[in-house]
Write a protein that holds these residues in place. Structure first.
Motif, PDB file in Angstrom:
ATOM      1  N   ARG A 160       0.432  -1.295   0.073  1.00  0.00           N
ATOM      2  CA  ARG A 160       0.411  -0.500   0.050  1.00  0.00           C
ATOM      3  C   ARG A 160       1.277   1.214  -0.358  1.00  0.00           C
ATOM      4  O   ARG A 160       0.580   1.958  -0.458  1.00  0.00           O
ATOM      5  N   ASP A 286      -7.776   7.056   3.976  1.00  0.00           N
ATOM      6  CA  ASP A 286      -8.988   6.305   2.990  1.00  0.00           C
ATOM      7  C   ASP A 286     -10.424   6.333   2.435  1.00  0.00           C
ATOM      8  O   ASP A 286     -11.501   6.150   2.378  1.00  0.00           O
ATOM      9  N   THR A 313     -12.128   3.704   9.704  1.00  0.00           N
ATOM     10  CA  THR A 313     -12.541   3.431   8.258  1.00  0.00           C
ATOM     11  C   THR A 313     -13.182   1.536   8.515  1.00  0.00           C
ATOM     12  O   THR A 313     -13.694   0.813   7.179  1.00  0.00           O
ATOM     13  N   LEU A 357      -8.843  -5.916   4.636  1.00  0.00           N
ATOM     14  CA  LEU A 357      -8.710  -5.241   3.785  1.00  0.00           C
ATOM     15  C   LEU A 357      -8.120  -5.796   1.920  1.00  0.00           C
ATOM     16  O   LEU A 357      -8.716  -5.275   1.356  1.00  0.00           O
ATOM     17  N   TYR A 362     -13.939  -4.150   0.098  1.00  0.00           N
ATOM     18  CA  TYR A 362     -13.211  -2.825   0.991  1.00  0.00           C
ATOM     19  C   TYR A 362     -13.794  -1.869  -0.506  1.00  0.00           C
ATOM     20  O   TYR A 362     -14.572  -0.493   0.548  1.00  0.00           O
ATOM     21  N   ARG A 363     -13.067  -1.569  -1.200  1.00  0.00           N
ATOM     22  CA  ARG A 363     -12.562  -0.634  -1.858  1.00  0.00           C
ATOM     23  C   ARG A 363     -14.585   0.142  -2.261  1.00  0.00           C
ATOM     24  O   ARG A 363     -14.374   1.316  -1.625  1.00  0.00           O
ATOM     25  N   LEU A 366     -15.539   1.866   1.110  1.00  0.00           N
ATOM     26  CA  LEU A 366     -14.814   3.267   0.461  1.00  0.00           C
ATOM     27  C   LEU A 366     -15.792   4.182   0.129  1.00  0.00           C
ATOM     28  O   LEU A 366     -16.427   5.174   0.585  1.00  0.00           O
TER      29      LEU A 366
ATOM     30  N   ARG B  62      -4.085  -0.748  -8.448  1.00  0.00           N
ATOM     31  CA  ARG B  62      -4.955   0.285  -7.956  1.00  0.00           C
ATOM     32  C   ARG B  62      -5.624   1.396  -8.968  1.00  0.00           C
ATOM     33  O   ARG B  62      -5.197   1.005  -9.996  1.00  0.00           O
TER      34      ARG B  62
END
Lengths: 474, 474
Positions: A160, A286, A313, A357, A362-363, A366, B62
C-alpha cells in the motif's frame, strides 16, 4: 442429541441458580455432591459436572480440588454496573474522549470522533471472523506472534505504501495496538521531559493529552485551509527548537483541511533546516475522495514517520495501528513496545484486519462511505445554518465539520448544556493549545442524521447563554 | 452459482497476475478497461470489477477514481520478507523476548515464557470466534467500546476476585491491551524519573526492561523459596525509600517459588510502615494446583494493585490484560490509557476472552494443563540431570524450572552457543538486577518435550566452555 444434553445441562444450572437466588444455598456453602444431585434431578453425573462447570465459569460457584463445589461470595448487583462518565469533569483534552467512550445508549454523539457502527463494513468483518474460526492455525489463535506484528498485514502495508511512492521493507513496519499507541512509542523514543513539540492549532485533542503524559511542552501553530501557517511555523522553529511536529495529513482533524503540495514541500524544507522530525498521522486517508500530498511520500521516510490505524474506516474494536519509519528507528520502537506491552498487537486482530482489507469489497465500502458522508455533510451544514452555526471550510471528505458558533456562544458552556440535552459535543478549546477556539465546535456529520441532535442543540444554545456570561472573542 | 462466479473471478485475476509477472503490464500502466477485458475474457463486466477489486485489495493494482485501474509500483520480494532476530545483540533484559518472539519455525524455545500453541484451549477459542461471527452486534465488531473495556469481562473478573475474597466494583477494573501494558500505565501514574522500585532478584526480565523505559532505578531483593528475603526487603525500604514494589505472586517467575502466608503478611506490614505501593502480577495463577496467598486479597486493594492477563493459559494472540485497584486510581489510569492508546483493549478480544472463560470447558482445560505440566516437569528434570543441570526448587505448578548450571558454565555464553544449535535459552542474568545469576538458566518444561532440546543443550554446553573463559561464581 447435543441439543438435548445442552437442555438438560441448562435445566440443572437453572435449578442451582434458583437456590442461589433464594439463598437456599448461601455463600460459602458446599453444593450437593455430583452423584447425589444427578439422582435428584434424574440426569447423568456428567450433566451435573457440565452444569457445575458452567456456573463455576460464571463465578457463581467455585471448585476446590478434592473437596467439591462451593457457593462463591456474594457480589452485590451494584458492583456489576457500569460507571457513568462524570458530568462535572473539567473540559480538557480528555473531555470529549471520556464522554464519548462511556456515553449511555440514549446519548447522541455529534462530538465524537468516529463513524456509527452501522456505517462500518460489518458483513466483510463477519466473513473475516468466520474465516478465522474455520481456517486459522493454532499459532494464530493463541501465540504472541512476531515482535513487529503479523507479517500478512505488514506485507499489505508495504504494498500500500509502495502505491503512495514510499519504498520500504516489512522490517520498516511495526504494528501497534492502536494509532495513538504508535505515537506514544515514538514519543518515548524521541522525546525527553521538557522538550518542545509543535502541534497544529487546532489539532486532535488527544495529541495534547499524550504530550502532557510525556511532560513535554506543546507549541501550537495556526492551521490554515492549506496546512500550517508557514510564517508562524518558521518562527516557532527558530524560537523553540522543537524536537517533533505531530500532525494529521489527508484530512486534518478537526478542520478537515488539506495540505497543499506547496505547503508540504516548504514544510519539509523548514524541517530539514532545523533537523525536525515529523509524525504524520493519516488516519483519515481512506475517507479522502482522492489522495492529497503526503509528507512521508515527499520525504521518503527520512525525517517523517508515518502512523495510522484502521479504526475510522474498518473497525475500532479490532484495534490495530502501525508505524512506518527508518529501519533503525523501528528496531528501537520494537524494543520499547516489548518493554511496555510485550509483543505487538493481537495477531488475531491483525489477521482480521488483513482479511477485511483484502476482501474485494473494501474498495466498494469506501466508495459508498464517501458518497454517504458527502450527503451527510451537505445535510448537516444545511441544518446547522438556521442555528447560526457555519462551517469554517467545507472539507473535501471525512466526517468532521469545524464550525464557528454564533457571536456570544461559548463552546465550553454549550458542551456542558449539551450533556443535559443528551448530546456529547466537541467544544473548540479542547483542540486549541492557545485556547483561542472557544467560538468553534467540531461536528461529526455521520452522527447527526437524527433530528433530535438539532433540537437538543437549539435548547442547549439557549441554556448556555443563560448559564454563562458571553466570552469576548480572542 | 456463487462458486461458479468465484471461479470466473479467480480466472480473470489469474490472467492479470500473469501479465504482471511477465511485465506484459508494467508498473504505472493502465489496465484494460472493464468492458474491453470482459469481452476478451468472455465474462460479464461485474466479474472483471470483482477481479480488479481483489487485485487492488492485494495492492497489485490501484484504482484512480474516474480514470480506471493502474499497475502499482513494483515491490521487491525482499521487501516482503521477515527480519531475523539479530544474533549479536547484547544479552540484556530484552534478549529472551526478542529471540523468542521472532524465532524462526525451526528454532526450539526452552527459554521462552509461554506454552506451545497446541497446549492452549484451541477448541474453546474456535467456538468463541464462531459465536462472535454469528451473534456479535455491530457495535461489538466495530466500536471503540467503554473506556474501562468490555463490561462482560469486567463483570467476570469482579466475580472471580470476589472468589479470592476481594470485594470490588466493575469500575475498579480496567482492561488493558496486555498485562505489561497494565504495569506500564501504573508506572506512568505512580513513578517519576529517578524514583526507586524494588523488584525480586531474580525477577521477570521484562519488569527491568519496563523500569528502564520509565528511567527509574530498580533495586533487587533476593527471592527465597518462600518469597522475598524480608531482612533485605526491610533494609532496602529504609535505605532507598522506594515508591513501588513489582512482583509476581502465585508462581514466581523465574523461580516458580510460592509466597507463604507469613511472608505475605510481614511484607504488607513493612509496606504499610513505609507507605509502599505494591504491584502484584499473578499471571500464572491459573496454573497453580491450589491457590496460594495473595497480597491483594490480604490487603483488600488498599496499597496493592492487582494486574494479570490471559496470555499464559488462554491466548496471547487475543491479548487482554487488566488492573484491579482503588476506584480513584483506576479513574486516573483510564485517563492515561485514553491519552496513550485511546480506549481500552479491543472489545472483540475482551468478548472472546469472556466467552472462552465462561465456556464450561475452561476448568477442565486447566486441570488437564496442570497434569500435563506436572509430567513435563518431572521429565525435563530427569533429562537435565545427566547434563549436571539441577532445579533450584521443584515448583508446585507452572512451566518454569529455575536451574543451576554445572560449575564453570556461564549462562550467557551458553545462551549464545544455544542459538547456533537452534535453541532459544533464558540465561540467569537477564533476570538478575545484581547480575548474580550467571550460573542459572530458566527452562520452560512445556517447550522441552523434543529430545533435540537436550542434544542441542549438550553440544552448546561443550561449545560455551570453549568460547568463554569460566566465570568465577559471585
Amino acid at each position: 442429541m447435543a441439543d438435548e444434553i445442552g437442555t438438560r445441562t441448562a435445566a440443572v444450572a437453572a435449578a442451582i441458580r434458583d437456590r442461589l437466588a433464594t439463598r437456599a444455598l448461601a455463600p460459602g456453602e458446599k453444593l450437593p455432591s455430583i452423584r447425589r444431585f444427578a439422582a435428584t434431578m434424574g440426569v447423568s453425573p456428567s450433566t451435573v459436572v457440565e452444569a457445575y462447570d458452567r456456573l463455576a465459569a460464571e463465578g457463581l460457584i467455585r471448585a476446590r480440588p478434592g473437596s467439591g463445589f462451593f457457593v462463591s461470595g456474594a457480589v452485590s448487583p451494584l458492583a456489576l454496573t457500569e460507571a457513568e462518565p462524570r458530568r462535572d469533569r473539567a473540559i480538557d483534552p480528555l473531555w470529549v474522549s471520556r464522554q464519548s467512550l462511556d456515553a449511555g445508549p440514549d446519548m447522541l454523539k455529534p462530538g465524537c470522533g468516529w463513524l456509527p457502527a452501522e456505517w462500518m463494513p460489518n458483513a466483510a468483518i463477519r466473513r473475516a471472523v468466520r474465516g478465522l474460526a474455520q481456517q486459522a492455525g493454532e499459532a494464530v489463535l493463541t501465540d504472541y506472534g512476531a515482535a513487529r506484528g503479523a507479517l500478512t498485514l505488514r506485507r499489505h502495508l508495504v504494498r500500500r505504501l509502495a502505491g503512495e511512492g514510499i519504498d520500504l521493507g516489512a522490517d520498516q513496519v511495526l504494528l501497534t495496538a492502536s494509532g495513538m499507541q504508535a505515537i506514544d512509542l515514538i514519543g518515548r523514543f524521541l522525546l525527553r521531559p521538557g522538550d518542545t513539540v509543535i502541534v497544529d492549532d487546532p489539532c486532535y485533542f488527544n495529541f495534547q493529552a499524550l504530550l502532557r503524559v510525556h511532560a513535554v511542552r506543546p507549541v501550537g501553530v495556526p492551521y490554515t485551509p492549506t496546512g500550517p501557517d508557514l510564517t508562524a511555523f518558521a518562527a516557532a522553529l527558530a524560537e523553540h527548537r522543537p524536537r517533533l511536529y505531530v500532525t494529521n495529513s489527508a484530512l486534518h482533524n478537526p478542520t478537515g483541511a488539506t495540505l497543499t503540495p506547496q505547503t508540504a514541500h516548504r514544510l519539509l524544507t523548514l524541517a530539514a533546516a532545523h533537523d525536525l522530525t515529523i509524525v504524520e498521522d493519516d488516519i483519515f486517508a481512506d475517507l479522502e475522495p482522492e489522495p492529497s500530498p503526503r509528507l512521508a511520500a515527499l520525504d521518503g521516510l527520512a525525517r517523517v514517520i508515518r502512523v495510522s490505524s484502521f479504526s475510522k474506516t474498518l473497525s475500532a474494536s479490532i484495534r490495530c495501528g502501525y508505524v512506518a519509519a527508518r529501519a533503525d528507528w523501528i528496531e528501537a520502537l520494537v524494543d520499547l513496545q516489548v518493554a511496555t506491552g510485550f509483543g505487538g498487537p493481537s495477531p488475531v486482530a491483525a489477521e482480521l484486519i488483513a482479511a477485511t482489507l483484502t476482501d474485494g469489497s473494501y474498495r466498494k465500502h469506501l466508495e459508498a462511505l464517501r458518497r454517504r458522508l458527502s450527503r451527510a455533510r451537505r445535510e448537516a451544514a444545511a441544518r446547522l445554518e438556521p442555528l447560526g452555526i457555519a462551517p469554517w471550510i467545507v472539507p473535501r471528505g471525512g466526517f468532521t465539520l469545524w464550525c464557528r458558533l454564533p457571536e456570544r456562544q461559548d463552546a465550553g458552556a454549550l458542551a456542558r448544556a449539551g450533556l443535559a440535552e443528551g448530546l456529547v459535543l466537541a467544544p473548540g478549546n479542547v483542540f486549541s493549545v492557545a485556547q483561542t477556539a472557544s467560538g468553534f465546535m467540531r461536528f461529526n456529520v455521520a452522527q447527526m442524521t437524527d433530528p433530535r441532535v438539532y433540537e437538543g442543540l437549539a435548547r442547549a444554545m439557549a441554556q448556555a447563554q443563560t448559564d454563562s456570561p458571553p466570552t469576548p472573542s480572542p
